[in-house]
Design a protein around this motif. Structure first.
Motif, PDB file in Angstrom:
ATOM      1  N   THR A 144       0.861  -1.185   0.000  1.00 14.04           N
ATOM      2  CA  THR A 144       0.000   0.000   0.000  1.00 14.04           C
ATOM      3  C   THR A 144       0.890   1.224   0.000  1.00 14.04           C
ATOM      4  N   ALA A 145       0.743   2.048  -1.041  1.00 19.24           N
ATOM      5  CA  ALA A 145       1.686   3.160  -1.199  1.00 19.24           C
ATOM      6  C   ALA A 145       1.000   4.502  -1.044  1.00 19.24           C
ATOM      7  N   GLU A 146       1.687   5.370  -0.310  1.00 15.09           N
ATOM      8  CA  GLU A 146       1.226   6.752  -0.185  1.00 15.09           C
ATOM      9  C   GLU A 146       2.201   7.618  -0.984  1.00 15.09           C
ATOM     10  N   LEU A 147       1.633   8.442  -1.839  1.00  8.72           N
ATOM     11  CA  LEU A 147       2.481   9.336  -2.628  1.00  8.72           C
ATOM     12  C   LEU A 147       2.444  10.710  -1.980  1.00  8.72           C
ATOM     13  N   ARG A 148       3.588  11.175  -1.508  1.00  9.96           N
ATOM     14  CA  ARG A 148       3.598  12.499  -0.872  1.00  9.96           C
ATOM     15  C   ARG A 148       4.158  13.538  -1.836  1.00  9.96           C
ATOM     16  N   GLY A 149       3.521  14.694  -1.871  1.00  9.98           N
ATOM     17  CA  GLY A 149       4.053  15.793  -2.688  1.00  9.98           C
ATOM     18  C   GLY A 149       3.584  15.767  -4.121  1.00  9.98           C
ATOM     19  N   THR A 150       2.703  14.880  -4.468  1.00 11.08           N
ATOM     20  CA  THR A 150       2.165  14.845  -5.830  1.00 11.08           C
ATOM     21  C   THR A 150       0.895  14.013  -5.836  1.00 11.08           C
ATOM     22  N   SER A 151       0.199  14.055  -6.915  1.00 13.38           N
ATOM     23  CA  SER A 151      -0.948  13.149  -7.058  1.00 13.38           C
ATOM     24  C   SER A 151      -0.924  12.582  -8.471  1.00 13.38           C
ATOM     25  N   VAL A 152      -1.508  11.424  -8.626  1.00 17.11           N
ATOM     26  CA  VAL A 152      -1.486  10.764  -9.935  1.00 17.11           C
ATOM     27  C   VAL A 152      -2.901  10.347 -10.317  1.00 17.11           C
ATOM     28  N   THR A 153      -3.123  10.267 -11.600  1.00 12.31           N
ATOM     29  CA  THR A 153      -4.464   9.884 -12.054  1.00 12.31           C
ATOM     30  C   THR A 153      -4.439   8.665 -12.968  1.00 12.31           C
ATOM     31  N   ARG A 154      -3.256   8.322 -13.421  1.00 16.65           N
ATOM     32  CA  ARG A 154      -3.174   7.189 -14.359  1.00 16.65           C
ATOM     33  C   ARG A 154      -1.982   6.314 -14.015  1.00 16.65           C
ATOM     34  N   PHE A 155      -2.111   5.050 -14.292  1.00 16.74           N
ATOM     35  CA  PHE A 155      -0.941   4.190 -14.134  1.00 16.74           C
ATOM     36  C   PHE A 155      -0.995   3.068 -15.166  1.00 16.74           C
ATOM     37  N   SER A 156       0.177   2.509 -15.403  1.00 15.75           N
ATOM     38  CA  SER A 156       0.245   1.293 -16.221  1.00 15.75           C
ATOM     39  C   SER A 156       1.338   0.428 -15.599  1.00 15.75           C
TER      40      SER A 156
END
Ligand code: AHR
Length: 515
Positions: A452-464
């Motif tokens: 389970t990952a928390e992304l700090r300092g950015t946000s994302v909307t897509r992944f592959s």
């Protein structure tokens, strides 16, 4: 009662194996600090090593201009194409131990007039020197990579090494530059990376560290920067955990060197084992030995920090990889071994470790590129097969020149019998276009691992994502079945409000791209 006792005994017998399947998924919480990246992951961490050893050069790369195998000036087209695909950044040559027996002048001029030599380190075979300096530089140009030449200290002279640098890089009029022109090359080449001997503590001269430090200082005094070429001088560094060697080199020769090499193989010298015939014990042993790379880098770095707190000197892990028994029926001196999913995970772990320590580790070279040890490519006459390790380099190439993103991570355990190691290895980077790349390995051959990952300092909307795995831990590619272990599209991740969650299948390497 007897029945009950038998049942209890049976359950007890099962306990160790049940324990080995246990997994604590409350761990595996990953924090990626996307706004804290400061260090670039040099593309040179993804370098390769090619020695005059077995069929790495002869047969693997060089087949000659008259070969029926398609070539460009004698160099295999298929191998060049495959290595360009994974963006090979640099290539170390001609050794290894061979480097300290190699006299470069034997390998220039008309091929038919070059002397034959005996490769005393590797199989005692006679070679004709048809692959020499011009062929190597041609190979690097075809790859689009930087050359990394390792000069001969053990049995060579300062004059010989000085002349090699002059031959390669001097643009003016001089005996060596004129010789290069007479041999068909007008312009000098650019050669930055220069090794001053190999394994000076062993096959490179059996020197003591104090002695080698002085030898190094003496040699580099005469290795000139012919404008605009600038040499990056790499000293023969420690073997494994010889921290005292690093201490002496940094203390006595620190200001004279740009890089200090480190060699560490994943190997049990007392029982190397088969590359393809192994059980979970063999899998676990190799994973554990690979993870030791982290401790090695950190402890050598600690020593280096004392003398070089500004981290000017790079740690150059210019030989790493697995080392097993040779394939049955092959020449023991040729170090030819197969390559399984186990090796792919080893590569993923090591590359994650290098990324994580990119502030100090500036270069790394897998041993070796083709047909030797943990090769990314195997060849057999005109046939070529890409190994699982190759596919890991393909998945990870996105980290090259990206900004390393610091992470916090506590892995679940992978336990076997009474021993345990972290089950998950991970690293992350952000490329120039802002995409975040996360590479993860699940070392557990039975259990999936949820991260389970928390992304700090950015946000994302897509992944592959892409994944490399197989049904069996021993899965590998052969000339008959070259696609047994292949990367595939990966659907096991999902975005969450604060980051993402990924379910890593057992024994897998996964690469995620987030935007
Ligand atoms: O890669 C094979 C050998 O391992 C190299 O020649 C030597 O440097 C190391 O001991």
């Amino acid at each position: 009662m007897k029945r009950l006792l038998t049942l209890v005994a049976a359950v007890c017998c099962l306990l160790p194996s049940l324990k080995s399947y246990a997994n604590d998924n409350t761990k595996n919480r990953l924090i990626i600090n996307a706004d804290q990246g400061r260090h670039i992951i040099s593309r040179h961490l993804y370098g390769h090593f090619s020695e005059h050893l077995g069929h790495c050069i002869y047969g693997g790369v060089w087949v000659g201009e008259d070969s029926a195998i398609p070539t460009v000036r004698g160099i295999r087209k298929d191998v060049v194409e495959a290595l360009r695909q994974i963006k090979i950044p640099n290539l170390r040559w001609p050794g290894g131990c061979f480097a300290d027996t190699y006299h470069w002048m034997d390998g220039v001029g008309p091929r038919q007039r070059r002397p034959s030599i005996v490769n005393t380190n590797w199989g005692g075979i006679t070679e004709d020197n048809h692959f020499g300096t011009h062929e190597f530089m041609d190979l690097c140009e075809q790859f689009g990579c930087e050359p990394y030449i390792c000069g001969n200290v053990g049995s060579g002279t300062i004059r010989e090494m000085q002349q090699w640098v002059e031959y390669l890089t001097f643009n003016g009029k001089s005996p060596m530059a004129d010789l290069r022109r007479a041999n068909g090359r007008d312009n000098p080449w650019s050669v930055r990376f220069w090794g001053v001997g190999n394994e000076a503590w062993g096959c490179g001269g059996n020197m003591r560290s104090e002695y080698y430090a002085d030898v190094f200082r003496r040699f580099v005094t005469y290795l000139y920067d012919y404008e605009p070429n600038r040499l990056y001088k790499i000293a023969s560094g420690p073997n494994d955990d010889s921290y005292a060697w690093t201490e002496t080199l940094m203390r006595e020769a620190g200001p004279y060197l740009n890089g200090l090499s480190l060699h560490y193989y994943t190997v049990d010298w007392a029982n190397k084992g088969s590359a393809t015939q192994f059980d979970e014990i063999g899998w676990f042993k190799v994973m554990k030995k690979t993870l030791f790379m982290k401790e090695l880098i950190e402890r050598h770095s600690t020593v280096m920090d004392r003398y070089d707190p500004g981290k000017r000197v790079g740690l150059v892990v210019d030989e790493w990889g697995t080392w097993y028994e040779v394939e049955p029926g092959t020449n023991p001196g040729f170090l030819y071994q197969q390559n399984t999913l186990r090796d792919a995970v080893v590569a993923g772990i090591n590359l994650n470790i290098f990324n994580t320590h990119c502030e100090r580790v500036r270069m790394a070279n897998i041993a070796q590129m083709v047909n030797v040890l943990q090769a990314v490519i195997l060849t057999q006459d005109e046939k070529m097969v890409l190994t699982p390790t190759y596919h890991v380099f393909d998945l990870y190439k996105v980290h090259q020149e990206a900004t390393f993103l610091p992470i916090q991570f506590e892995s679940a355990d992978y336990s076997l019998n009474s021993d345990k190691i972290p089950a998950v290895s991970v690293s992350a980077s952000q490329d120039a276009r802002g995409r975040i790349h996360v590479t993860l390995c699940n070392l557990d051959p039975h259990q999936p691992n949820r991260v389970t990952a928390e992304l700090r300092g950015t946000s994302v909307t897509r992944f592959s994502g892409r994944i490399l795995t197989a049904r069996e831990i021993t899965a590998h590619n052969t000339f008959e079945m070259p696609n047994e272990v292949q990367p595939a599209k990966f659907d096991g991740a999902r975005l969450t409000g604060s980051g993402f969650e990924v379910m890593l299948p057992s024994k897998s390497v996964v690469a995620l791209e987030l935007e």
